[in-house]
Design an enzyme around this catalytic site. Structure first.
Site, PDB file in Angstrom:
ATOM      1  N   TRP A 146      54.166  10.682 -23.839  1.00 49.33           N
ATOM      2  CA  TRP A 146      54.949   9.524 -23.378  1.00 49.33           C
ATOM      3  C   TRP A 146      56.402   9.488 -23.803  1.00 49.33           C
ATOM      4  O   TRP A 146      57.154   9.149 -23.045  1.00 49.33           O
ATOM      5  CB  TRP A 146      54.246   8.365 -24.125  1.00 49.33           C
ATOM      6  CG  TRP A 146      53.160   7.581 -23.610  1.00 49.33           C
ATOM      7  CD1 TRP A 146      52.367   8.475 -22.665  1.00 49.33           C
ATOM      8  CD2 TRP A 146      52.472   6.489 -23.455  1.00 49.33           C
ATOM      9  NE1 TRP A 146      51.254   7.443 -22.234  1.00 49.33           N
ATOM     10  CE2 TRP A 146      51.369   6.333 -22.606  1.00 49.33           C
ATOM     11  CE3 TRP A 146      53.158   5.113 -24.009  1.00 49.33           C
ATOM     12  CZ2 TRP A 146      50.565   5.302 -22.551  1.00 49.33           C
ATOM     13  CZ3 TRP A 146      52.191   3.869 -23.813  1.00 49.33           C
ATOM     14  CH2 TRP A 146      50.819   4.014 -22.950  1.00 49.33           C
TER      15      TRP A 146
ATOM     16  N   GLY B 183      53.008  13.289 -28.143  1.00 53.61           N
ATOM     17  CA  GLY B 183      54.428  13.043 -27.583  1.00 53.61           C
ATOM     18  C   GLY B 183      54.463  13.152 -26.037  1.00 53.61           C
ATOM     19  O   GLY B 183      55.580  13.327 -25.403  1.00 53.61           O
TER      20      GLY B 183
ATOM     21  N   ASP C 239      50.493   3.533 -27.428  1.00 61.27           N
ATOM     22  CA  ASP C 239      49.454   4.327 -26.905  1.00 61.27           C
ATOM     23  C   ASP C 239      48.243   4.417 -28.062  1.00 61.27           C
ATOM     24  O   ASP C 239      47.489   5.148 -28.003  1.00 61.27           O
ATOM     25  CB  ASP C 239      49.533   5.410 -26.419  1.00 61.27           C
ATOM     26  CG  ASP C 239      48.515   6.286 -25.482  1.00 61.27           C
ATOM     27  OD1 ASP C 239      47.694   5.332 -25.151  1.00 61.27           O
ATOM     28  OD2 ASP C 239      48.528   7.384 -24.933  1.00 61.27           O
TER      29      ASP C 239
ATOM     30  N   ASP D 134      53.334   4.941 -40.661  1.00 58.84           N
ATOM     31  CA  ASP D 134      51.998   4.025 -40.172  1.00 58.84           C
ATOM     32  C   ASP D 134      52.664   2.588 -39.686  1.00 58.84           C
ATOM     33  O   ASP D 134      53.352   1.970 -40.192  1.00 58.84           O
ATOM     34  CB  ASP D 134      51.313   3.725 -41.575  1.00 58.84           C
ATOM     35  CG  ASP D 134      50.005   3.186 -41.324  1.00 58.84           C
ATOM     36  OD1 ASP D 134      49.752   2.442 -40.157  1.00 58.84           O
ATOM     37  OD2 ASP D 134      49.132   3.060 -41.945  1.00 58.84           O
TER      38      ASP D 134
ATOM     39  N   ASP E 103      54.549   8.188 -35.474  1.00 52.14           N
ATOM     40  CA  ASP E 103      53.289   8.443 -35.359  1.00 52.14           C
ATOM     41  C   ASP E 103      52.726   8.645 -36.907  1.00 52.14           C
ATOM     42  O   ASP E 103      53.581   9.420 -37.554  1.00 52.14           O
ATOM     43  CB  ASP E 103      52.863   9.438 -34.440  1.00 52.14           C
ATOM     44  CG  ASP E 103      51.087   9.357 -34.106  1.00 52.14           C
ATOM     45  OD1 ASP E 103      51.000   9.010 -32.955  1.00 52.14           O
ATOM     46  OD2 ASP E 103      50.651   9.810 -34.946  1.00 52.14           O
TER      47      ASP E 103
ATOM     48  N   LYS F 188      48.028  -0.135 -25.388  1.00 48.73           N
ATOM     49  CA  LYS F 188      46.568   0.295 -24.943  1.00 48.73           C
ATOM     50  C   LYS F 188      45.705  -0.776 -25.651  1.00 48.73           C
ATOM     51  O   LYS F 188      45.735  -1.281 -26.789  1.00 48.73           O
ATOM     52  CB  LYS F 188      46.041   1.701 -25.615  1.00 48.73           C
ATOM     53  CG  LYS F 188      44.782   1.957 -25.449  1.00 48.73           C
ATOM     54  CD  LYS F 188      44.485   3.246 -25.025  1.00 48.73           C
ATOM     55  CE  LYS F 188      44.863   4.300 -26.169  1.00 48.73           C
ATOM     56  NZ  LYS F 188      44.623   5.797 -25.806  1.00 48.73           N
TER      57      LYS F 188
END
Ligand code: SAM
Length: 403
Positions: free
Chosen positions: A55, A53, A176, A139, A123, A216
């Protein structure tokens, strides 16, 4: 490797604990923001693959609390100091700089807490609560996550109405996401590219025109195909490497600015990009607008699954029967004819910032701090419990070699 040696080897790991960030990744987002003004005019944000967490912490502290960090914080502090000096000495007594100009009023940005901000973090792992953040355990590759996200963004959203889009679309989607790295380079890059496609598909469902997408990537072979594909949807696409991301790592971030979906495009996780022919067809359409003289041939990269389009050119003009003979360019033999597009590379973060690949000498009285937020349910949790129950791995190995 002990906590202390990691403190010495990784300045950002140490700084994260000192400044209260749950992970060192916080600095990556802050450095990306310094370069690209990611948070400007942003009210609604989705943070994908957000655990533990850090970000989301950045989003919460910058957007909700109105705090400033890094270079921005220095500018703010300097402005405050100038303001103080002006108040004390008055404008006539001081000159501003070597040119002798009269000082101008400093612009002081005071933290302005906001109540109109909406941030949703997703997440696979549970995320410990954070002020002002809605957290979802889901997911991002699963189609059922879209209605969950839309509902979190807009409580009036009706999941049974499949055609309904987000009523109040999102300004910024950040991801990310990283799979558990196996060390098998091609496999890791493939899994990462699938996560990226999932993030992009979600972003396309909720972003508003003009919105931004940051994710990312692992820079592997054929990453330029990805840049080409992203250019279908965004006016500007950059590949950025924050100073806090180790130079030795293939990690980088794509920063996509100004979301402009092609005319008639309808995002759907039922028919996601990266599967089937949708993306190659859109690429072909886009390329038809480029100065290419005939329909393109599609090629799919066997590693990343990304599609490329090879230009087809008429050869020697029309024949006697009036038909052009066409030649399909082979990308493997003549890359100069390739229409791949290379995104501009931007290194972000001040040069004076810590180098993430360097080791720093710690003061003698340095105390190593515990992590701010240990992972809540990491995949290795069970293995650690078993090892502890057995009195530690080394003990077990030692006893098994004795017998
Ligand atoms: N940005 C985070 C932060 O600042 O704390 C760190 C993210 S961490 C590098 C990568 C995360 O991706 C992990 O927490 C992992 O659980 C998540 N992840 C991987 N695959 C995912 C998936 N399919 N759906 C949701 N999250 C996923």
């Amino acid at each position: 490797m002990g906590k202390s040696s990691k403190d010495k080897r990784d300045a950002y790991y140490r700084l994260a604990k000192e400044q209260g960030w749950r992970a060192r990744s916080a600095f990556k987002l802050l450095q990306l923001d310094e370069e690209f003004n990611l948070f400007e005019n942003v009210t609604r944000v989705v943070d994908l693959c957000a655990a533990p967490g850090s970000w989301s912490q950045v989003l919460s502290r910058v957007l909700i609390k109105g705090e400033t960090f890094g270079r921005r914080a220095w500018q703010d502090r300097e402005a405050k100091l100038r303001q103080k000096m002006l108040n004390v000495f008055g404008t006539s007594a001081q000159t501003d700089d070597a040119t002798g100009n009269q000082p101008t009023r400093a612009v002081v940005t005071e933290p302005k807490p906001r109540s109109d901000v909406k941030i949703v973090a997703i997440d696979l792992q549970p995320i410990s609560p954070l002020p002002g953040i809605i957290t979802l355990r889901a997911d991002i590759t699963h189609p059922a996550t879209v209605p969950l996200l839309l509902k979190a963004l807009d409580p009036d959203y009706d999941p049974s109405n499949h055609s309904q889009q987000a009523a109040q679309p999102v300004d910024l989607v950040i991801s990310d996401g990283a799979p558990d790295v196996t060390g098998l380079h091609d496999l890791d890059i493939y899994v990462q590219s699938q996560l990226l496609f999932a993030a992009l598909n979600l972003a396309l469902c909720v972003l508003k025109p003009g919105g931004k997408f940051v994710a990312k990537i692992f820079r592997g072979r054929n990453v330029d195909l990805l840049y080409t594909q992203l250019k279908i949807f965004f006016d500007k696409v950059y590949v950025a490497k924050p100073r806090s991301s180790r130079a030795s790592s293939v990690e980088a971030f794509i920063v996509c600015i100004d979301f402009r979906p092609p005319k008639g495009f309808h995002a759907s996780l039922e028919e996601p990009l990266g599967v089937g022919n949708r993306l190659p067809e859109m690429l072909a359409e886009r390329n038809a607008e480029l100065p290419i003289t005939a329909a393109p041939e599609r090629l799919q990269d066997e590693i990343t699954g990304a599609w490329n389009v090879a230009p087809i050119k008429p050869q020697n003009g029309p024949d006697s029967d009036g038909i052009c003979d066409i030649e399909v360019e082979d990308l493997t033999t003549d890359p100069s004819e390739d229409i791949r597009w290379i995104a501009p590379f931007v290194a972000c973060g001040d040069l004076s910032a810590f180098d993430s690949d360097a080791s720093y000498k710690l003061p003698d009285d340095h105390v190593s701090l515990d992590p701010i937020q240990p992972p809540t349910a990491p995949p290795y949790k069970r293995a650690i419990e078993l090892r502890r129950a057995n009195g530690g791995a080394y003990k077990k190995i030692a006893s098994s070699t004795k017998s």
